[in-house]
Design a protein around this motif. Sequence first.
Motif, PDB file in Angstrom:
ATOM      1  N   ARG A   1       2.173   5.669   5.104  1.00 60.81           N
ATOM      2  CA  ARG A   1       2.819   4.480   4.513  1.00 60.81           C
ATOM      3  C   ARG A   1       4.124   4.862   3.808  1.00 60.81           C
ATOM      4  NH1 ARG A   1      -0.583  -0.398   4.108  1.00 60.81           N
ATOM      5  NH2 ARG A   1      -2.413   0.220   5.284  1.00 60.81           N
ATOM      6  N   ASN A   2       4.105   6.008   3.144  1.00 61.16           N
ATOM      7  CA  ASN A   2       5.335   6.446   2.458  1.00 61.16           C
ATOM      8  C   ASN A   2       6.467   6.685   3.463  1.00 61.16           C
ATOM      9  OD1 ASN A   2       3.689   6.417   0.261  1.00 61.16           O
ATOM     10  ND2 ASN A   2       3.537   8.636   0.045  1.00 61.16           N
ATOM     11  N   GLU A   3       6.097   7.347   4.576  1.00 56.81           N
ATOM     12  CA  GLU A   3       7.116   7.620   5.606  1.00 56.81           C
ATOM     13  C   GLU A   3       7.637   6.312   6.198  1.00 56.81           C
ATOM     14  OE1 GLU A   3       5.202  10.231   8.453  1.00 56.81           O
ATOM     15  OE2 GLU A   3       4.757  11.597   6.790  1.00 56.81           O
ATOM     16  N   ALA A   4       6.736   5.362   6.439  1.00 61.91           N
ATOM     17  CA  ALA A   4       7.142   4.081   7.028  1.00 61.91           C
ATOM     18  C   ALA A   4       8.079   3.337   6.080  1.00 61.91           C
ATOM     19  CB  ALA A   4       5.910   3.233   7.332  1.00 61.91           C
ATOM     20  N   ALA A   5       7.737   3.327   4.805  1.00 61.95           N
ATOM     21  CA  ALA A   5       8.584   2.622   3.828  1.00 61.95           C
ATOM     22  C   ALA A   5       9.964   3.261   3.781  1.00 61.95           C
ATOM     23  CB  ALA A   5       7.930   2.648   2.447  1.00 61.95           C
ATOM     24  N   PHE A   6      10.010   4.590   3.871  1.00 60.94           N
ATOM     25  CA  PHE A   6      11.299   5.291   3.848  1.00 60.94           C
ATOM     26  C   PHE A   6      12.110   4.943   5.098  1.00 60.94           C
ATOM     27  CE2 PHE A   6      13.961   8.872   5.087  1.00 60.94           C
ATOM     28  CZ  PHE A   6      14.824   8.905   3.995  1.00 60.94           C
ATOM     29  N   LEU A   7      11.433   4.986   6.246  1.00 63.31           N
ATOM     30  CA  LEU A   7      12.088   4.690   7.527  1.00 63.31           C
ATOM     31  C   LEU A   7      12.685   3.286   7.514  1.00 63.31           C
ATOM     32  CD1 LEU A   7      12.071   6.653   9.916  1.00 63.31           C
ATOM     33  CD2 LEU A   7      10.205   5.305  10.902  1.00 63.31           C
ATOM     34  N   ILE A   8      11.916   2.337   7.017  1.00 68.13           N
ATOM     35  CA  ILE A   8      12.366   0.938   7.023  1.00 68.13           C
ATOM     36  C   ILE A   8      13.526   0.741   6.047  1.00 68.13           C
ATOM     37  CG2 ILE A   8      11.640  -1.426   6.393  1.00 68.13           C
ATOM     38  CD1 ILE A   8       8.844  -0.482   7.652  1.00 68.13           C
ATOM     39  N   THR A   9      13.376   1.265   4.838  1.00 62.70           N
ATOM     40  CA  THR A   9      14.441   1.033   3.847  1.00 62.70           C
ATOM     41  C   THR A   9      15.701   1.846   4.154  1.00 62.70           C
ATOM     42  OG1 THR A   9      13.377   2.637   2.412  1.00 62.70           O
ATOM     43  CG2 THR A   9      12.968   0.322   1.922  1.00 62.70           C
ATOM     44  N   SER A  10      15.562   2.894   4.971  1.00 63.46           N
ATOM     45  CA  SER A  10      16.772   3.656   5.286  1.00 63.46           C
ATOM     46  C   SER A  10      17.471   3.115   6.533  1.00 63.46           C
ATOM     47  CB  SER A  10      16.484   5.154   5.408  1.00 63.46           C
ATOM     48  OG  SER A  10      15.502   5.350   6.383  1.00 63.46           O
ATOM     49  N   SER A  11      16.795   2.258   7.294  1.00 62.99           N
ATOM     50  CA  SER A  11      17.471   1.734   8.497  1.00 62.99           C
ATOM     51  C   SER A  11      17.803   0.249   8.412  1.00 62.99           C
ATOM     52  CB  SER A  11      16.625   2.007   9.748  1.00 62.99           C
ATOM     53  OG  SER A  11      15.322   1.507   9.596  1.00 62.99           O
ATOM     54  N   ILE A  12      17.287  -0.438   7.382  1.00 63.39           N
ATOM     55  CA  ILE A  12      17.522  -1.886   7.263  1.00 63.39           C
ATOM     56  C   ILE A  12      18.061  -2.196   5.871  1.00 63.39           C
ATOM     57  CG2 ILE A  12      16.417  -4.173   7.314  1.00 63.39           C
ATOM     58  CD1 ILE A  12      14.168  -2.813   8.989  1.00 63.39           C
ATOM     59  N   ARG A  13      19.089  -3.044   5.816  1.00 63.71           N
ATOM     60  CA  ARG A  13      19.586  -3.485   4.510  1.00 63.71           C
ATOM     61  C   ARG A  13      18.730  -4.666   4.060  1.00 63.71           C
ATOM     62  NH1 ARG A  13      22.651  -6.669   2.080  1.00 63.71           N
ATOM     63  NH2 ARG A  13      23.212  -7.902   3.897  1.00 63.71           N
TER      64      ARG A  13
ATOM     65  N   GLY B   1       0.791  -1.229   0.000  1.00 68.61           N
ATOM     66  CA  GLY B   1       0.000   0.000   0.000  1.00 68.61           C
ATOM     67  C   GLY B   1       0.824   1.280   0.000  1.00 68.61           C
ATOM     68  N   VAL B   2       2.156   1.185  -0.258  1.00 67.09           N
ATOM     69  CA  VAL B   2       2.943   2.420  -0.313  1.00 67.09           C
ATOM     70  C   VAL B   2       2.357   3.297  -1.428  1.00 67.09           C
ATOM     71  CG1 VAL B   2       4.746   1.590  -1.914  1.00 67.09           C
ATOM     72  CG2 VAL B   2       5.297   3.367  -0.263  1.00 67.09           C
ATOM     73  N   GLY B   3       2.286   4.574  -1.183  1.00 70.72           N
ATOM     74  CA  GLY B   3       1.674   5.476  -2.171  1.00 70.72           C
ATOM     75  C   GLY B   3       0.224   5.790  -1.832  1.00 70.72           C
ATOM     76  N   ALA B   4      -0.398   4.951  -0.999  1.00 74.65           N
ATOM     77  CA  ALA B   4      -1.812   5.178  -0.674  1.00 74.65           C
ATOM     78  C   ALA B   4      -1.971   6.322   0.317  1.00 74.65           C
ATOM     79  CB  ALA B   4      -2.450   3.898  -0.123  1.00 74.65           C
ATOM     80  N   THR B   5      -1.049   6.406   1.299  1.00 72.89           N
ATOM     81  CA  THR B   5      -1.124   7.484   2.301  1.00 72.89           C
ATOM     82  C   THR B   5       0.292   7.979   2.637  1.00 72.89           C
ATOM     83  OG1 THR B   5      -0.911   5.979   4.203  1.00 72.89           O
ATOM     84  CG2 THR B   5      -3.161   6.409   3.416  1.00 72.89           C
ATOM     85  N   PRO B   6       0.394   9.230   3.092  1.00 71.04           N
ATOM     86  CA  PRO B   6       1.719   9.740   3.489  1.00 71.04           C
ATOM     87  C   PRO B   6       2.338   8.886   4.600  1.00 71.04           C
ATOM     88  CG  PRO B   6       0.159  11.545   3.288  1.00 71.04           C
ATOM     89  CD  PRO B   6      -0.638  10.286   3.126  1.00 71.04           C
TER      90      PRO B   6
END
Length: 270
Positions: free
Chosen positions: A101-113, A94-99
């Motif tokens: 979700r976008n923030e969560a996806a960014f947070l996860i991909t920027s802190s986890i390889r 659901g990324v793209g559906a709400t801000p």
Amino acid sequence: MKPGQWLIKVRDARPLVHNITNVVVTNVAANALLAIGASPVMAYAHEEVADMAKIAHAVALNMGTLTPDVITAMRLAGMSANTYGVPVVFDPVGVGATPYRNEAAFLITSSIRLNVLRGNAGEIGLMVGSGGQVTGVDSSGASADLPAAMQMYARQHRTVVVATGEEDLVTDGDTLWRLTNGHPLLSTITGSGCSLTGLLGAFVGVVDKDSPLTTYAQAAVAAITCFNVAGERAAQVAYGPGTFQAALFDALYHLTADEVNEAAKIEQMD
Ligand code: ATP
Ligand code: TZP
Ligand code: MG
Ligand code: MG
């Protein structure tokens, strides 16, 4: 190694997959993992996720029904997995559906390889910057630039990228595979994408440590092919979505290596 040989490897190893997934599909994803011969565990408590990730063969993170607690659990599990060399699969549902979700996806991909990023074509288009449309949790379109953008993202982040739909694209940044097994009934039940994310965990969970990224990509190609060939088998006996879901578990359970190798439709694009 052919996809059927990966299936044998998974059944021999019975990998433990630590899932932090959504409340809609928890049972479906666990049953799909059991049916193929892996061992699922769902664990969310902040007090235990790092320990569970450490002993797992793979961690599968899915942001389908996000809460602040779930985001923290995913970050703790993912960071522990990174520390102990446990592969991580991420499904940005659901990324793209709400801000949020976008923030969560960014947070996860920027802190986890990540070892594998998987979503439907709309979600992946948004993640890799080629644009995509998402309605709720369903894809409603991707751009023609998707394959090139996936390759670029894979190279920059050193991760396998998978976009699913009627056809599936997989890349490690160098090679691009196009997979055309599957059945439209897979998109009439909820949890087919999320179950596939769990299965990707099982398959990358049996990759030998320190293998190159391309080996993870081959494991991903095998996971998708096994799942989609099972989908084709299930569709032969299903009357509609209800019987299809039950038939899908049966097909995953009965799937043989020879059957997968014979039915596989895998095209290497470059
Ligand atoms: P969405 O939320 O948009 O349904 P998803 O995350 O559930 O997406 P899908 O893209 O539906 O994921 O993919 C789930 C699985 O179903 C994949 O293995 C994919 O190949 C398969 N699949 C989905 N739609 C089709 C289709 N029309 N024909 C063949 N296979 C399909
Ligand atoms: N709503 C939030 S998560 C979810 C729904 C319907 C399940 C999505 O499952 P899938 O496998 O991506 O179709
Ligand atoms: Mg779906
Ligand atoms: Mg999905």
